[in-house]
Scaffold this motif. Structure first.
Motif, PDB file in Angstrom:
ATOM      1  N   ILE A 206      -7.264   6.938  13.113  1.00 10.49           N
ATOM      2  CA  ILE A 206      -5.876   6.477  12.997  1.00 10.49           C
ATOM      3  C   ILE A 206      -4.965   7.301  13.909  1.00 10.49           C
ATOM      4  CG2 ILE A 206      -3.938   6.148  11.393  1.00 10.49           C
ATOM      5  CD1 ILE A 206      -6.000   5.474   9.241  1.00 10.49           C
ATOM      6  N   VAL A 207      -4.074   6.607  14.612  1.00  7.47           N
ATOM      7  CA  VAL A 207      -3.192   7.270  15.586  1.00  7.47           C
ATOM      8  C   VAL A 207      -2.161   8.152  14.864  1.00  7.47           C
ATOM      9  CG1 VAL A 207      -3.369   5.341  17.238  1.00  7.47           C
ATOM     10  CG2 VAL A 207      -1.490   5.393  15.591  1.00  7.47           C
ATOM     11  N   PRO A 208      -1.630   9.167  15.544  1.00  7.45           N
ATOM     12  CA  PRO A 208      -0.524   9.920  14.956  1.00  7.45           C
ATOM     13  C   PRO A 208       0.631   8.963  14.649  1.00  7.45           C
ATOM     14  CG  PRO A 208      -1.363  11.019  16.915  1.00  7.45           C
ATOM     15  CD  PRO A 208      -2.043   9.687  16.857  1.00  7.45           C
ATOM     16  N   GLY A 209       1.190   9.078  13.465  1.00  5.63           N
ATOM     17  CA  GLY A 209       2.265   8.162  13.064  1.00  5.63           C
ATOM     18  C   GLY A 209       1.746   6.912  12.383  1.00  5.63           C
ATOM     19  N   GLY A 210       0.421   6.712  12.399  1.00  8.80           N
ATOM     20  CA  GLY A 210      -0.167   5.535  11.754  1.00  8.80           C
ATOM     21  C   GLY A 210      -0.144   5.669  10.241  1.00  8.80           C
ATOM     22  N   MET A 211      -0.588   4.613   9.581  1.00 13.03           N
ATOM     23  CA  MET A 211      -0.512   4.596   8.115  1.00 13.03           C
ATOM     24  C   MET A 211      -1.771   3.979   7.513  1.00 13.03           C
ATOM     25  SD  MET A 211       2.431   2.791   5.787  1.00 13.03           S
ATOM     26  CE  MET A 211       3.664   4.053   5.902  1.00 13.03           C
ATOM     27  N   MET A 212      -2.130   4.454   6.341  1.00 14.77           N
ATOM     28  CA  MET A 212      -3.245   3.847   5.600  1.00 14.77           C
ATOM     29  C   MET A 212      -2.792   3.574   4.166  1.00 14.77           C
ATOM     30  SD  MET A 212      -7.150   5.106   5.112  1.00 14.77           S
ATOM     31  CE  MET A 212      -6.849   6.724   4.419  1.00 14.77           C
ATOM     32  N   VAL A 213      -3.137   2.399   3.660  1.00 13.81           N
ATOM     33  CA  VAL A 213      -2.804   2.030   2.283  1.00 13.81           C
ATOM     34  C   VAL A 213      -4.109   1.748   1.534  1.00 13.81           C
ATOM     35  CG1 VAL A 213      -1.743   0.248   0.837  1.00 13.81           C
ATOM     36  CG2 VAL A 213      -0.554   1.070   2.871  1.00 13.81           C
ATOM     37  N   LEU A 214      -4.295   2.451   0.423  1.00 11.60           N
ATOM     38  CA  LEU A 214      -5.487   2.237  -0.405  1.00 11.60           C
ATOM     39  C   LEU A 214      -5.063   1.678  -1.759  1.00 11.60           C
ATOM     40  CD1 LEU A 214      -7.365   5.633   0.172  1.00 11.60           C
ATOM     41  CD2 LEU A 214      -7.570   3.513   1.469  1.00 11.60           C
ATOM     42  N   VAL A 215      -5.676   0.574  -2.133  1.00 18.64           N
ATOM     43  CA  VAL A 215      -5.364  -0.045  -3.427  1.00 18.64           C
ATOM     44  C   VAL A 215      -6.653  -0.086  -4.233  1.00 18.64           C
ATOM     45  CG1 VAL A 215      -4.453  -2.090  -4.578  1.00 18.64           C
ATOM     46  CG2 VAL A 215      -3.672  -1.515  -2.270  1.00 18.64           C
ATOM     47  N   SER A 216      -6.572   0.399  -5.463  1.00 24.33           N
ATOM     48  CA  SER A 216      -7.803   0.440  -6.249  1.00 24.33           C
ATOM     49  C   SER A 216      -7.504   0.202  -7.720  1.00 24.33           C
ATOM     50  CB  SER A 216      -8.459   1.810  -6.074  1.00 24.33           C
ATOM     51  OG  SER A 216      -9.727   1.807  -6.669  1.00 24.33           O
ATOM     52  N   PRO A 217      -8.357  -0.558  -8.398  1.00 24.64           N
ATOM     53  CA  PRO A 217      -8.158  -0.720  -9.843  1.00 24.64           C
ATOM     54  C   PRO A 217      -8.462   0.591 -10.534  1.00 24.64           C
ATOM     55  CG  PRO A 217     -10.207  -1.743  -9.172  1.00 24.64           C
ATOM     56  CD  PRO A 217      -9.567  -1.222  -7.931  1.00 24.64           C
ATOM     57  N   PHE A 218      -7.775   0.855 -11.610  1.00 24.73           N
ATOM     58  CA  PHE A 218      -7.950   2.116 -12.311  1.00 24.73           C
ATOM     59  C   PHE A 218      -7.815   1.840 -13.797  1.00 24.73           C
ATOM     60  CE2 PHE A 218      -6.007   6.267 -13.664  1.00 24.73           C
ATOM     61  CZ  PHE A 218      -7.143   7.026 -13.470  1.00 24.73           C
ATOM     62  N   LEU A 219      -8.804   2.200 -14.558  1.00 18.45           N
ATOM     63  CA  LEU A 219      -8.820   1.943 -15.996  1.00 18.45           C
ATOM     64  C   LEU A 219      -8.526   0.471 -16.313  1.00 18.45           C
ATOM     65  CD1 LEU A 219      -6.924   5.061 -17.420  1.00 18.45           C
ATOM     66  CD2 LEU A 219      -9.379   4.699 -17.236  1.00 18.45           C
ATOM     67  N   GLY A 220      -9.141  -0.403 -15.576  1.00 15.86           N
ATOM     68  CA  GLY A 220      -9.013  -1.825 -15.877  1.00 15.86           C
ATOM     69  C   GLY A 220      -7.743  -2.450 -15.366  1.00 15.86           C
ATOM     70  N   TYR A 221      -6.579  -2.018 -15.857  1.00 16.30           N
ATOM     71  CA  TYR A 221      -5.355  -2.743 -15.532  1.00 16.30           C
ATOM     72  C   TYR A 221      -4.375  -1.956 -14.673  1.00 16.30           C
ATOM     73  CZ  TYR A 221      -7.117  -5.946 -18.949  1.00 16.30           C
ATOM     74  OH  TYR A 221      -7.919  -6.813 -19.614  1.00 16.30           O
ATOM     75  N   VAL A 222      -4.351  -0.639 -14.856  1.00 13.56           N
ATOM     76  CA  VAL A 222      -3.395   0.152 -14.077  1.00 13.56           C
ATOM     77  C   VAL A 222      -3.822   0.119 -12.615  1.00 13.56           C
ATOM     78  CG1 VAL A 222      -2.321   2.411 -13.850  1.00 13.56           C
ATOM     79  CG2 VAL A 222      -3.154   1.652 -16.069  1.00 13.56           C
ATOM     80  N   ARG A 223      -2.869   0.046 -11.702  1.00 18.71           N
ATOM     81  CA  ARG A 223      -3.228   0.041 -10.287  1.00 18.71           C
ATOM     82  C   ARG A 223      -2.877   1.373  -9.662  1.00 18.71           C
ATOM     83  NH1 ARG A 223      -0.877  -5.547 -11.402  1.00 18.71           N
ATOM     84  NH2 ARG A 223      -2.835  -6.363 -12.156  1.00 18.71           N
ATOM     85  N   LEU A 224      -3.844   1.918  -8.999  1.00 20.48           N
ATOM     86  CA  LEU A 224      -3.626   3.191  -8.329  1.00 20.48           C
ATOM     87  C   LEU A 224      -3.401   2.886  -6.862  1.00 20.48           C
ATOM     88  CD1 LEU A 224      -3.854   6.323  -8.569  1.00 20.48           C
ATOM     89  CD2 LEU A 224      -6.227   6.033  -7.926  1.00 20.48           C
TER      90      LEU A 224
END
Ligand SMILES: C[S@@+](CC[C@H](N)C(=O)[O-])C[C@H]1O[C@@H](n2cnc3c(N)ncnc32)[C@H](O)[C@@H]1O
Length: 230
Positions: A206-224
């Motif tokens: 990833i370039v300097p200034g770039g961004m990463m978004v991680l979406v993951s289920p957590f304990l069934g319903y809560v979203r981390l």
């Protein structure tokens, strides 16, 4: 290394027809993803060397969820460019977008490409391979997105399979109701090793200034949800 892709095609039992829960998760975080792009992404820096924004979708499967995520991200990036940071150079045109759809080599990329929206406003490529290792050249990705995929382990921790190990999991494939803490610890340790490889690879790509978004289920319903800047 063994990989276990989602059900191929677009038939009754395919992932494409059975991924409503993952779609709900994507829809549930859409506004947060847009918000962080508008507020935090340094689009001037990432466009300083090129007028093409390179996006990767890590663990894309076969669609249609991945197309929904990518369309949303492209729109947010366009809006950021047009309305927020007007414009770096008024002679420059709106950036172009190149999306790299990544998944394991056994993923059904044929179905993915057949389902690509015809009216998309980006160029599409497939990148086969594990996101636990390098997938792209150094400093070539501006935005990385990964939804409901990073919780997949790269392999079964071997102590779970050994009958004489305190972590023997008796043939089970998860730790729900595990009889001892060694079993849970074996899964946690593997996840930590996997995430270290994942982050090391992305840190190069990833370039300097770039961004990463991680979406993951957590304990069934809560979203981390995690955002990372480079
Ligand atoms: C539940 S699906 C999510 C697909 C899509 N992101 C969505 O939101 O519908 C998880 C995907 O992650 C992929 N995956 C798991 N481990 C991976 C790895 N190490 N490298 C690349 N893809 C991986 C699987 O093959 C699967 O297609």
């Amino acid at each position: 290394m063994a990989s276990f892709p989602m059900n191929a095609g677009d038939g009754l039992y395919s992932y494409s027809k059975n991924s409503h829960l993952q779609k709900e998760i994507i829809d549930g975080v859409k506004e947060m993803v847009r918000d962080v792009i508008i507020r935090k992404l340094d689009i001037k820096t990432i466009l300083s060397s090129s007028n093409t924004i390179h996006i990767t979708e890590l663990g894309c499967s076969v669609g249609p969820n991945t197309f929904s995520s990518m369309q949303h991200i492209v729109e947010a990036l366009k809006d950021k460019y047009l309305y927020q940071d007007q414009l770096i150079d008024s002679t420059k045109s709106i950036p172009e977008f190149q999306i790299f759809f990544n998944d394991q080599v056994t993923n059904d990329f044929n179905t993915l490409f057949c389902l690509l929206p015809v009216d998309r406003s980006y160029y599409a490529s497939g990148v086969p391979g594990s996101f636990h290792g390098r997938l792209f050249p150094s400093r070539s990705i501006h935005f990385a997105h990964c939804s409901t995929s990073i919780h997949w382990l790269s392999k079964i921790p071997k102590e779970l399979l050994e009958k004489n190990s305190p972590a023997w999991n008796k043939g089970l494939i998860d730790y729900v109701g595990a009889s001892n803490v060694e079993i849970v610890n074996a899964y946690v340790a593997q996840f930590e090793r996997d995430m270290e490889m994942f982050f090391n690879a992305r840190a190069e790509e990833i370039v300097p200034g770039g961004m990463m978004v991680l979406v993951s289920p957590f304990l069934g319903y809560v979203r981390l949800l995690g955002f990372f800047w480079f």
